[in-house]
Every structure is written in structure tokens, then in C-alpha cells.
Design a protein around this motif. Structure first.
Motif, PDB file in Angstrom:
ATOM      1  N   VAL A  19       1.983  -1.441   0.802  1.00 43.43           N
ATOM      2  CA  VAL A  19       3.296  -1.548   0.112  1.00 43.43           C
ATOM      3  C   VAL A  19       4.158  -2.523   0.717  1.00 43.43           C
ATOM      4  N   ILE A  20       4.953  -3.002  -0.176  1.00 38.08           N
ATOM      5  CA  ILE A  20       5.900  -4.202   0.320  1.00 38.08           C
ATOM      6  C   ILE A  20       7.427  -3.552   0.021  1.00 38.08           C
ATOM      7  N   LEU A  21       8.431  -3.575   0.777  1.00 41.23           N
ATOM      8  CA  LEU A  21       9.610  -2.715   0.798  1.00 41.23           C
ATOM      9  C   LEU A  21      10.559  -3.933   0.942  1.00 41.23           C
ATOM     10  N   VAL A  22      11.502  -3.765  -0.118  1.00 45.36           N
ATOM     11  CA  VAL A  22      12.734  -4.835  -0.184  1.00 45.36           C
ATOM     12  C   VAL A  22      13.896  -3.946  -0.208  1.00 45.36           C
ATOM     13  N   GLY A  23      15.093  -4.427   0.156  1.00 42.28           N
ATOM     14  CA  GLY A  23      16.404  -3.889  -0.071  1.00 42.28           C
ATOM     15  C   GLY A  23      16.961  -3.872  -1.524  1.00 42.28           C
ATOM     16  N   ASP A  24      17.007  -5.011  -1.979  1.00 46.94           N
ATOM     17  CA  ASP A  24      17.496  -5.291  -3.343  1.00 46.94           C
ATOM     18  C   ASP A  24      16.485  -4.847  -4.435  1.00 46.94           C
ATOM     19  N   PRO A  25      17.066  -3.855  -5.468  1.00 48.40           N
ATOM     20  CA  PRO A  25      16.137  -3.441  -6.668  1.00 48.40           C
ATOM     21  C   PRO A  25      15.946  -4.730  -7.400  1.00 48.40           C
ATOM     22  N   LYS A  56       0.621  -5.320 -14.006  1.00 44.57           N
ATOM     23  CA  LYS A  56       1.276  -3.909 -13.692  1.00 44.57           C
ATOM     24  C   LYS A  56       0.992  -2.764 -14.153  1.00 44.57           C
ATOM     25  N   GLU A  57       0.571  -1.770 -13.342  1.00 43.72           N
ATOM     26  CA  GLU A  57       0.403  -0.207 -13.678  1.00 43.72           C
ATOM     27  C   GLU A  57       1.711   0.666 -14.089  1.00 43.72           C
ATOM     28  N   CYS A  58       2.642   0.481 -13.307  1.00 44.69           N
ATOM     29  CA  CYS A  58       3.843   1.059 -13.663  1.00 44.69           C
ATOM     30  C   CYS A  58       5.132   0.438 -13.013  1.00 44.69           C
ATOM     31  N   GLU A  59       6.263   0.958 -13.760  1.00 50.74           N
ATOM     32  CA  GLU A  59       7.382   0.484 -13.370  1.00 50.74           C
ATOM     33  C   GLU A  59       8.279   1.588 -13.585  1.00 50.74           C
ATOM     34  N   ILE A  60       9.051   2.001 -12.475  1.00 53.14           N
ATOM     35  CA  ILE A  60       9.783   3.307 -12.390  1.00 53.14           C
ATOM     36  C   ILE A  60      11.218   3.042 -11.401  1.00 53.14           C
ATOM     37  N   GLU A  61      12.368   3.301 -12.347  1.00 54.42           N
ATOM     38  CA  GLU A  61      13.568   3.355 -11.514  1.00 54.42           C
ATOM     39  C   GLU A  61      14.587   4.512 -11.492  1.00 54.42           C
ATOM     40  N   SER A  62      14.821   4.621 -10.150  1.00 52.47           N
ATOM     41  CA  SER A  62      15.935   5.939  -9.891  1.00 52.47           C
ATOM     42  C   SER A  62      16.586   5.601  -8.856  1.00 52.47           C
ATOM     43  N   ARG A  63      17.891   5.613  -9.287  1.00 51.56           N
ATOM     44  CA  ARG A  63      19.231   5.107  -8.193  1.00 51.56           C
ATOM     45  C   ARG A  63      18.713   3.817  -7.813  1.00 51.56           C
ATOM     46  N   GLU A  64      19.061   3.613  -6.313  1.00 42.99           N
ATOM     47  CA  GLU A  64      18.661   2.038  -5.870  1.00 42.99           C
ATOM     48  C   GLU A  64      17.336   2.001  -5.702  1.00 42.99           C
ATOM     49  N   PHE A  65      16.210   3.002  -5.813  1.00 45.41           N
ATOM     50  CA  PHE A  65      14.744   2.886  -5.817  1.00 45.41           C
ATOM     51  C   PHE A  65      14.037   2.358  -6.888  1.00 45.41           C
ATOM     52  N   LYS A  74      -4.178 -10.791  -6.714  1.00 41.64           N
ATOM     53  CA  LYS A  74      -5.725 -11.420  -6.328  1.00 41.64           C
ATOM     54  C   LYS A  74      -6.620 -10.519  -5.953  1.00 41.64           C
ATOM     55  N   GLY A  75      -6.485  -9.221  -6.540  1.00 41.16           N
ATOM     56  CA  GLY A  75      -7.333  -8.309  -6.487  1.00 41.16           C
ATOM     57  C   GLY A  75      -6.918  -7.386  -5.480  1.00 41.16           C
ATOM     58  N   LYS A  76      -5.843  -7.296  -4.917  1.00 43.56           N
ATOM     59  CA  LYS A  76      -5.204  -6.399  -4.000  1.00 43.56           C
ATOM     60  C   LYS A  76      -4.406  -5.501  -4.882  1.00 43.56           C
ATOM     61  N   ARG A  77      -4.239  -4.119  -4.992  1.00 46.80           N
ATOM     62  CA  ARG A  77      -3.673  -3.376  -5.391  1.00 46.80           C
ATOM     63  C   ARG A  77      -2.283  -3.001  -4.392  1.00 46.80           C
ATOM     64  N   ILE A  78      -1.141  -3.355  -4.970  1.00 46.91           N
ATOM     65  CA  ILE A  78      -0.073  -3.467  -4.203  1.00 46.91           C
ATOM     66  C   ILE A  78       1.078  -2.408  -4.789  1.00 46.91           C
ATOM     67  N   THR A  79       2.070  -1.896  -3.904  1.00 42.92           N
ATOM     68  CA  THR A  79       3.155  -1.228  -4.436  1.00 42.92           C
ATOM     69  C   THR A  79       4.529  -2.047  -3.877  1.00 42.92           C
ATOM     70  N   VAL A  80       5.356  -2.481  -4.608  1.00 42.99           N
ATOM     71  CA  VAL A  80       6.583  -2.761  -4.290  1.00 42.99           C
ATOM     72  C   VAL A  80       7.610  -1.761  -4.474  1.00 42.99           C
ATOM     73  N   VAL A  81       8.595  -1.523  -3.417  1.00 45.93           N
ATOM     74  CA  VAL A  81       9.546  -0.444  -3.721  1.00 45.93           C
ATOM     75  C   VAL A  81      10.875  -1.035  -3.042  1.00 45.93           C
ATOM     76  N   SER A  82      11.930  -0.955  -3.786  1.00 42.95           N
ATOM     77  CA  SER A  82      13.499  -0.992  -2.890  1.00 42.95           C
ATOM     78  C   SER A  82      13.771   0.032  -2.355  1.00 42.95           C
ATOM     79  N   THR A  83      14.443   0.071  -1.130  1.00 43.92           N
ATOM     80  CA  THR A  83      14.931   0.872  -0.643  1.00 43.92           C
ATOM     81  C   THR A  83      16.512   0.957  -0.612  1.00 43.92           C
ATOM     82  N   GLY A  84      17.284  -0.033  -0.971  1.00 37.14           N
ATOM     83  CA  GLY A  84      18.714   0.021  -0.795  1.00 37.14           C
ATOM     84  C   GLY A  84      18.752  -0.542   0.621  1.00 37.14           C
ATOM     85  N   ILE A  85      20.273  -0.231   0.986  1.00 38.88           N
ATOM     86  CA  ILE A  85      20.561  -0.852   2.492  1.00 38.88           C
ATOM     87  C   ILE A  85      20.689   0.259   3.405  1.00 38.88           C
TER      88      ILE A  85
END
Length: 293
Positions: free
Chosen positions: A33-39, A52-61, A69-80
Motif C-alpha cells: 500500500v502506498i499512502l499519499v496526502g493529496d487525492p 487498474k482494477e478499481c478506482e474509488i472516491e469518498s471524501r478526501e479518500f 511491474k507484476g506487483k499488485r499495489i493499492t494507493v490511497v489518499s489520506t488527506g492531511i
């Protein structure tokens, strides 16, 4: 042994089977999982994915799961802020380790690997604008971990006491009850190949006063930043300010996950310089993390 049951008031699950704030379903979460602040930065990270498997938006998340490169990764925005990290970490852990059908903890623990990619303010001469800083330790000004059992066992209490004594804060003067927490060392060694500055990060409870910025309201401790810059403990110096690393490292350690934070310096408080055009160069840090996670 009776399994712990999580009532609907404690773990809120939406009608579609997704977790309350993130709106992510258990099968949509990758182990990395990669976390970033900015959506907006979620799409920048995901622009490197082959699919991409899915793209989901809810509030700042905002969440995108895909393959790099063969690695399954989820990236999520957390807000500040660490308060948002509390939401994100608890919901990610629930997705991984609670059965949403029975509302009971799963028999087999699933460990997540989480890397936060962020921006920060540098506090030392060796952290000019553009530096990548890897947070080996974080000092939480947010107080979040103080609400969880096991806080003292997880934290570096000697470091905490030395820092508080150095700052000279008593009573309610700047009273965040700071906690000091280590990031996961194996993950740090995997992400930093000697091209980052390893240091101690203060996760502040705000952008202005808690980071020593004074606008119209005077600071409670005008010498705060000077004392922070001068603090040393067993060879450690405080390298930077940001607003999420302590909660991420602390909650992950209590939950059994691996987590760390790496930030790019966009302002050096010591020499009072800033770069607001950093969005062009943070992509280098994103690619670095994607290749190493």
C-alpha cells in the motif's frame, strides 16, 4: 476461545460491503500500500500502473488498486493529519484482518506493507529543498497513540523524556504528550538505498503554530523551532516536520504491519526557502518507491 465480535457501531460496513470511510471492499486491497496526502497524487502514482482494477472516491479518500511491474499495489489518499491516518489505518487493517460477513477477526493474520510518500519542511543544513527524507523515527505531536493500549511498549520512552526535558514544556504549554516511534527497519532498508537522508521527523498537529509558523497569533513558545533544530539524542537530530508519519508508524507497529514514511523537502525552515513547484519532481520519488516496495 471465543473470537472477538466487532459490532456495527464499532466497525461500520456500508450496504455494498465496503468499509465506511474508504468505501473499499476487502478483495480490492493489495498487500502493498502506498499512502499519499493529496487525492490528486493518487492518479499520479497510478499513472505508472500497467493496469487498474478499481478506482474509488469518498471524501478526501481516493483509492486505486492496480499492477506495477507484476506487483499488485493499492494507493490511497489520506488527506492531511494524523486523525485521518487513524481512520485509514484502522479501516485498512479491518479490510485485511476482519471477516466482514461474520464480523470476527480472521484466523490468519495478513500483514500489510505501507509506504507514505509525502512532502515536508526541512530543519537542518543537510535537508535543502528537494532532499528525500526517510523517517527512521517520528515524534508525534498529535497525541493519537496515547489513546491506544501498548503505547509505552511500542515507543522509545527514553527519547521522549530527553526531548521533553530539552524543550522545557510544562503545564499546558505546547502539551501534546509527544510519543516517539520507530518505522519498520526492514522496509526502510528496502526503500532507502543510500540516496535518502535518514532522520527524525516531527508529525505536527497543524501546519502553522505546531510547526512554529507565526502569522497573526503569537506562538506559545517563540523559541520552539530553534530548540527543535538544536536537539540531539544519541546521534539523532530532528530533520523535518510533516503531519502523518507518527500515527502511521505507531498504529502499524501496534497492529503488526510494516510501515514507513519518505518525504521530499519542499521548504527549508532553517534558511527560509520554499519551492511550490515541487509537483513536477515528486514523481521521481514515486517511481523510486514503486520500484522498491
Amino acid at each position: 476461545m471465543t473470537k472477538k465480535y466487532f459490532a456495527s457501531s464499532e466497525l461500520i460496513i456500508n450496504e455494498d460491503g465496503s468499509v465506511f470511510h474508504l468505501h473499499v471492499k476487502p478483495e480490492q486491497l493489495a498487500d502493498k500500500v502506498i499512502l499519499v496526502g493529496d487525492p490528486g497524487r493518487v492518479s499520479l502514482v497510478a499513472s505508472h500502473f500497467e493496469e487498474k482494477e478499481c478506482e474509488i472516491e469518498s471524501r478526501e479518500f481516493k483509492t486505486i488498486t492496480g499492477t506495477y511491474k507484476g506487483k499488485r499495489i493499492t494507493v490511497v489518499s489520506t488527506g492531511i493529519g494524523c486523525d485521518n491516518i487513524d481512520i485509514v489505518m484502522n479501516e485498512l487493517d479491518a479490510l485485511a484482518n476482519i471477516d466482514f460477513t461474520t464480523r470476527e477477526e480472521k484466523e490468519t493474520f495478513r500483514q500489510l506493507e505501507l509506504v507514505r510518500i509525502g512532502t515536508c519542511g526541512g530543519l537542518q543544513p543537510n535537508t535543502p529543498v528537494g532532499t528525500f527524507i526517510c523517517s527512521e523515527k517520528s515524534i508525534g505531536f498529535d497525541g493519537l497513540l496515547n489513546f491506544y493500549a501498548g503505547r509505552n511498549e511500542a515507543c522509545d520512552l527514553e527519547f521522549e523524556n530527553a526531548f521533553l526535558a530539552h524543550m522545557g514544556w510544562k503545564g499546558n504549554l505546547c502539551a501534546p504528550a509527544p510519543y516517539v516511534i520507530d518505522a519498520n527497519q526492514e522496509l526502510i532498508n528496502r526503500i532507502d538505498h543510500g540516496d535518502m537522508v535518514r532522520g527524525v521527523t516531527i508529525a505536527a498537529g497543524g501546519f502553522f503554530g505546531p510547526q512554529g509558523r507565526e502569522l497573526r497569533i503569537p506562538l506559545a513558545d517563540p523559541d520552539q523551532n530553534q530548540k527543535i533544530e538544536n536537539f540531539t539524542y544519541k546521534g539523532y537530530k530532528i530533520t523535518n516536520f510533516e503531519m502523518e508519519s507518527s500515527a502511521l508508524a505507531g498504529l502499524s507497529k501496534l497492529m503488526g504491519h510494516k510501515a514507513m514514511t519518505v518525504c521530499m523537502v519542499i521548504a527549508n525552515r532553517l534558511i527560509k526557502e520554499a519551492n511550490t513547484g515541487y509537483k513536477k519532481t515528486i514523481d521521481t520519488l514515486i517511481e523510486t518507491v514503486l520500484n522498491r516496495i
